[in-house]
Write a protein that holds these residues in place. Structure first.
Motif, mmCIF file in Angstrom:
data_model
loop_
_atom_site.group_PDB
_atom_site.id
_atom_site.type_symbol
_atom_site.label_atom_id
_atom_site.label_comp_id
_atom_site.label_asym_id
_atom_site.label_seq_id
_atom_site.Cartn_x
_atom_site.Cartn_y
_atom_site.Cartn_z
ATOM 1 N N TYR A 111 0.758 -1.075 0.029
ATOM 2 C CA TYR A 111 -0.085 -0.026 0.156
ATOM 3 C C TYR A 111 0.946 1.147 -0.037
ATOM 4 C CZ TYR A 111 -4.246 -3.226 1.330
ATOM 5 O OH TYR A 111 -4.887 -3.934 1.387
ATOM 6 N N THR A 129 1.378 4.850 0.997
ATOM 7 C CA THR A 129 0.755 5.558 2.022
ATOM 8 C C THR A 129 1.745 6.692 2.619
ATOM 9 O OG1 THR A 129 0.423 3.214 3.015
ATOM 10 C CG2 THR A 129 0.215 5.205 4.545
ATOM 11 N N TYR A 174 0.880 5.405 14.179
ATOM 12 C CA TYR A 174 -0.216 4.427 13.146
ATOM 13 C C TYR A 174 -0.138 3.043 13.867
ATOM 14 C CZ TYR A 174 0.646 8.311 9.955
ATOM 15 O OH TYR A 174 0.870 9.573 9.336
ATOM 16 N N TRP A 205 -0.739 -0.383 11.963
ATOM 17 C CA TRP A 205 -0.683 -1.485 11.058
ATOM 18 C C TRP A 205 -1.334 -2.545 11.095
ATOM 19 C CZ3 TRP A 205 2.160 -5.911 9.901
ATOM 20 C CH2 TRP A 205 2.204 -6.443 8.530
#
Length: 79
Positions: free
Chosen positions: A12, A14, A22, A24
């Protein structure tokens, strides 16, 4: 469930912001890939928590089998 689901067989792209935390998705079940939405609660897999060291475009693993979580290491090419 102890094996993650392949969310997609590519990373991805990002945008990360320096200093932001974050979560994940490591289980592959999240509807908000590549990030966690809590779907892991039916598994024994937990998200990987990290803070972006710099603002950058990052390639986060989509196959959930990378050796450098959460970043893609090309493992998806062997699936």
């Amino acid at each position: 469930m102890s094996e993650p689901v392949v969310a997609q067989a590519e990373p991805y792209e990002t945008e990360l912001v320096a200093g932001e935390k974050y979560f994940w998705c490591a289980c592959g079940l999240s509807a908000t890939q590549p990030f966690c939405d809590g779907s892991h609660k039916v598994t024994d897999i937990r998200p990987i928590v990290f803070t972006a060291e710099e603002s950058e475009t990052a390639w986060l693993c989509g196959c959930k089998r990378t050796g450098s979580q959460p970043h893609c290491d090309g493992t998806h090419n062997t699936l």
